[in-house]
Design a protein around this motif. Sequence first.
Motif, mmCIF file in Angstrom:
data_model
loop_
_atom_site.group_PDB
_atom_site.id
_atom_site.type_symbol
_atom_site.label_atom_id
_atom_site.label_comp_id
_atom_site.label_asym_id
_atom_site.label_seq_id
_atom_site.Cartn_x
_atom_site.Cartn_y
_atom_site.Cartn_z
ATOM 1 N N PRO A 82 0.832 -1.201 -0.030
ATOM 2 C CA PRO A 82 0.022 0.044 0.044
ATOM 3 C C PRO A 82 1.016 1.269 -0.028
ATOM 4 N N GLU A 83 2.011 1.036 0.184
ATOM 5 C CA GLU A 83 3.011 2.246 0.289
ATOM 6 C C GLU A 83 4.433 1.851 0.074
ATOM 7 N N GLY A 84 5.403 2.805 0.096
ATOM 8 C CA GLY A 84 6.985 2.294 -0.391
ATOM 9 C C GLY A 84 7.630 2.458 0.492
ATOM 10 N N TYR A 115 -7.448 -0.623 -0.941
ATOM 11 C CA TYR A 115 -8.879 -0.624 -1.031
ATOM 12 C C TYR A 115 -9.676 0.317 -0.596
ATOM 13 N N GLU A 116 -9.568 1.565 -1.276
ATOM 14 C CA GLU A 116 -10.325 2.921 -0.706
ATOM 15 C C GLU A 116 -11.463 2.983 -1.514
ATOM 16 N N ARG A 117 -12.193 3.786 -1.043
ATOM 17 C CA ARG A 117 -13.685 4.194 -1.806
ATOM 18 C C ARG A 117 -13.096 4.918 -3.086
ATOM 19 N N LYS A 120 -12.883 10.877 -7.477
ATOM 20 C CA LYS A 120 -11.757 11.636 -8.458
ATOM 21 C C LYS A 120 -10.460 11.713 -7.862
ATOM 22 N N GLY A 121 -9.362 11.161 -8.388
ATOM 23 C CA GLY A 121 -7.927 11.499 -7.649
ATOM 24 C C GLY A 121 -7.700 10.299 -6.577
ATOM 25 N N ARG A 122 -8.792 9.410 -6.215
ATOM 26 C CA ARG A 122 -8.443 8.483 -5.312
ATOM 27 C C ARG A 122 -8.643 7.168 -5.965
ATOM 28 N N PHE A 123 -7.742 6.254 -6.123
ATOM 29 C CA PHE A 123 -7.769 5.116 -6.983
ATOM 30 C C PHE A 123 -7.422 3.855 -5.952
ATOM 31 N N ARG A 124 -7.575 2.579 -6.323
ATOM 32 C CA ARG A 124 -7.323 1.634 -5.615
ATOM 33 C C ARG A 124 -6.029 0.822 -6.060
ATOM 34 N N GLY A 130 8.849 7.910 -5.294
ATOM 35 C CA GLY A 130 9.309 8.462 -3.784
ATOM 36 C C GLY A 130 10.701 8.413 -3.788
ATOM 37 N N ALA A 131 10.815 8.975 -2.448
ATOM 38 C CA ALA A 131 12.380 9.000 -2.349
ATOM 39 C C ALA A 131 12.735 8.822 -0.718
ATOM 40 N N GLU A 132 13.887 8.119 -0.404
ATOM 41 C CA GLU A 132 14.130 8.024 1.075
ATOM 42 C C GLU A 132 15.647 8.422 1.233
ATOM 43 N N ALA A 133 15.837 8.852 2.381
ATOM 44 C CA ALA A 133 17.265 9.276 2.897
ATOM 45 C C ALA A 133 17.677 8.564 4.323
ATOM 46 N N VAL A 279 -1.171 15.930 -3.404
ATOM 47 C CA VAL A 279 -0.326 15.459 -4.384
ATOM 48 C C VAL A 279 0.798 14.751 -3.994
ATOM 49 N N GLY A 280 1.217 15.089 -2.914
ATOM 50 C CA GLY A 280 2.338 14.218 -2.479
ATOM 51 C C GLY A 280 2.472 14.451 -0.850
ATOM 52 N N GLY A 281 3.335 13.754 -0.361
ATOM 53 C CA GLY A 281 3.623 14.052 1.125
ATOM 54 C C GLY A 281 4.774 13.176 1.709
ATOM 55 N N VAL A 300 14.082 9.890 6.595
ATOM 56 C CA VAL A 300 13.049 10.851 5.924
ATOM 57 C C VAL A 300 12.810 10.652 4.778
ATOM 58 N N GLY A 301 11.705 10.948 4.022
ATOM 59 C CA GLY A 301 11.407 10.738 2.786
ATOM 60 C C GLY A 301 10.031 11.181 2.176
ATOM 61 N N TRP A 302 9.565 10.973 1.065
ATOM 62 C CA TRP A 302 8.364 11.507 0.588
ATOM 63 C C TRP A 302 7.970 10.672 -0.529
ATOM 64 N N ALA A 303 6.684 10.647 -1.070
ATOM 65 C CA ALA A 303 6.254 10.110 -2.209
ATOM 66 C C ALA A 303 5.262 11.047 -2.850
ATOM 67 N N LEU A 304 5.379 10.876 -4.032
ATOM 68 C CA LEU A 304 4.450 11.990 -4.950
ATOM 69 C C LEU A 304 3.401 10.876 -5.651
ATOM 70 N N GLY A 305 2.210 11.559 -5.772
ATOM 71 C CA GLY A 305 1.375 10.708 -6.483
ATOM 72 C C GLY A 305 1.195 10.909 -7.652
ATOM 73 N N VAL A 306 1.449 10.058 -8.627
ATOM 74 C CA VAL A 306 1.741 10.543 -10.047
ATOM 75 C C VAL A 306 0.387 10.746 -10.686
HETATM 76 P P1 HAM Z 1 0.921 9.095 1.386
HETATM 77 O O1 HAM Z 1 0.486 10.248 1.582
HETATM 78 O O2 HAM Z 1 0.002 7.886 1.919
HETATM 79 O O3 HAM Z 1 2.460 8.683 1.783
HETATM 80 O O4 HAM Z 1 0.810 8.791 -0.106
HETATM 81 C C1 HAM Z 1 1.723 9.768 -0.992
HETATM 82 C C2 HAM Z 1 1.009 10.328 -2.179
HETATM 83 O O5 HAM Z 1 0.435 9.272 -2.940
HETATM 84 C C3 HAM Z 1 -0.339 11.097 -1.758
HETATM 85 O O6 HAM Z 1 -0.128 12.374 -1.597
HETATM 86 C C4 HAM Z 1 -1.261 11.086 -2.980
HETATM 87 O O7 HAM Z 1 -0.947 11.924 -4.036
HETATM 88 C C5 HAM Z 1 -0.776 9.493 -3.713
HETATM 89 N N1 HAM Z 1 -2.056 8.612 -3.064
HETATM 90 C C6 HAM Z 1 -2.223 7.901 -2.023
HETATM 91 N N2 HAM Z 1 -3.099 7.185 -2.074
HETATM 92 C C7 HAM Z 1 -3.637 7.337 -3.168
HETATM 93 C C8 HAM Z 1 -4.955 6.674 -3.745
HETATM 94 N N3 HAM Z 1 -5.743 5.955 -3.253
HETATM 95 N N4 HAM Z 1 -5.189 7.135 -5.177
HETATM 96 C C9 HAM Z 1 -4.245 8.060 -5.591
HETATM 97 N N5 HAM Z 1 -3.037 8.648 -5.265
HETATM 98 C C10 HAM Z 1 -2.870 8.193 -4.029
HETATM 99 C C11 HAM Z 1 3.172 7.550 1.669
HETATM 100 O O8 HAM Z 1 2.817 6.662 0.847
HETATM 101 C C12 HAM Z 1 4.259 7.628 2.125
HETATM 102 N N6 HAM Z 1 5.095 6.120 2.136
HETATM 103 C C13 HAM Z 1 5.270 8.758 1.858
HETATM 104 C C14 HAM Z 1 6.705 8.573 2.406
HETATM 105 C C15 HAM Z 1 7.703 8.269 2.053
HETATM 106 N N7 HAM Z 1 6.854 8.967 3.839
HETATM 107 C C16 HAM Z 1 8.263 8.861 4.100
HETATM 108 N N8 HAM Z 1 8.798 8.284 2.840
#
Ligand code: HAM
Length: 423
Positions: A82-84, A115-117, A120-124, A130-133, A279-281, A300-306
């Motif tokens: 569900p995440e990276g 498995y979200e509802r 628009k902009g929210r998908f399964r 993403g980036a991690e340091a 759009v990211g966090g 520390v890191g982030w992921a941007l939603g493509v």
């Molecule tokens: P997250 O905020 O859950 O963080 O997801 C990062 C981005 O992924 C969100 O800002 C959004 O743009 C996109 N995203 C998340 N869920 C969905 C969805 N259901 N449909 C479309 N886009 C979505 C993380 O995943 C953390 N792993 C980020 C991170 C990296 N923190 C530290 N390192």
Amino acid sequence: MSQLFRAPRGTFDLVPPRGEAILAVREAMAAPLRRAGYGYVETPTFEETALFVRAVGESTDVVSKEMYSFTTRGGDDVTLRPEGTAPVLRAALEHNLHRGPVPVKLWYSGSYYRYERPQKGRFRHFSQVGAEAIGTEDPAIDAELIVLAVDAYRALGLTVRLLVNSLGSDESRPAYRAALQDYLRRRDLDDETRERVELNPLRVLDDKRPEMQAVLKEAPVIADFLSAADRAHHDALRALLTDAGVDYEDDPRLVRGLDYYTRTLFEFVHDGLGAQSAVGGGGRYDGLSELLGGPRLPGVGWALGVERTLLAVEAEGRALPGTGGVDVFAVPLGEVAARRLFAVVTELRRAGVAADMATGARGLKGSMKAADRSGARYAIVVGERDLADGVAQIKDLRSGDQAPASLQTLVAELRKRLGAPDA
Ligand code: HAM
């Protein structure tokens, strides 16, 4: 006749030209990371379920409601990621990357599943870059990561807002958690929220319902509970962002849906997207390595939603560079011409020119229509007469001008006209 299959609910197909646009978004996100020395990492799309339960937290929505989990034929409990962050840290520990120079800087790009509802902009099924340091507490690396994300959004021509907060370390959080619980226990709340107050009170801050927003207005904020060291860390980050010319908004109520965060927390918001505006966090996760059985290893890191970022690009009416199409389109009239042009098109492609040709017996009119649709600047038309004369007709599809050119030197001629560098 049986019914046509469709993509599963909450998923989507990306077909051209949007398929090309998504590649351009990923590329724009990756370029700043590559320039900053981040190395590319790939992990499996599924992991042991326990990894996510431990890292993301049992009481989070992600783990309790949204995971695609299953038992394999061999009896292993696995989950589509569900995440990276958890998988990348797992891989870094497994391969002892932290024993080398730190911080270990890694970036990744791939598909994630929740498995979200759907809306628009929210998908399964969605994708992230993403980036991690891993391996340093220095706020300079928090700032670096934020600046790299800002640069990615800038390269895409996007205007995004940056929200920042500090959740504090173990030194600060227990006192804040207790104060928040104390405040919330004295309010009139529904059963589910009441339960959340006991399990994971910080998650209550994320409740967007107006009645809860009203309750939360007076709630204590973490900023008032930060230890001196946590405050200094956060102030250092803010100063670095200011020096880098990055605007940010302090959001003392910012929380995120994953339990591993400590200290720095941030989110990028686009205001043209409606409810799903993040759009990211990302943020810091200084305790995660130990939680996964590793040594103390801050990160520390982030992921941007493509996809969300692509939606933002579209909402702003921005064009993305290099989205498909060819430069040259070949139109053969007859089988012999088709064989000759097949060789020319192959040679053009090998010389770095994007080229395509009409196939099937389409006739001149149909083929020229295909040439126009291809986006090519030049069509090359060869008929029997041209073959006998050893020439091709080069038609400039913008001006409509047409002139013969020798088939012998056709590739060089087209490269010259397209301004391609010397081979
Ligand atoms: P997250 O905020 O859950 O963080 O997801 C990062 C981005 O992924 C969100 O800002 C959004 O743009 C996109 N995203 C998340 N869920 C969905 C969805 N259901 N449909 C479309 N886009 C979505 C993380 O995943 C953390 N792993 C980020 C991170 C990296 N923190 C530290 N390192």
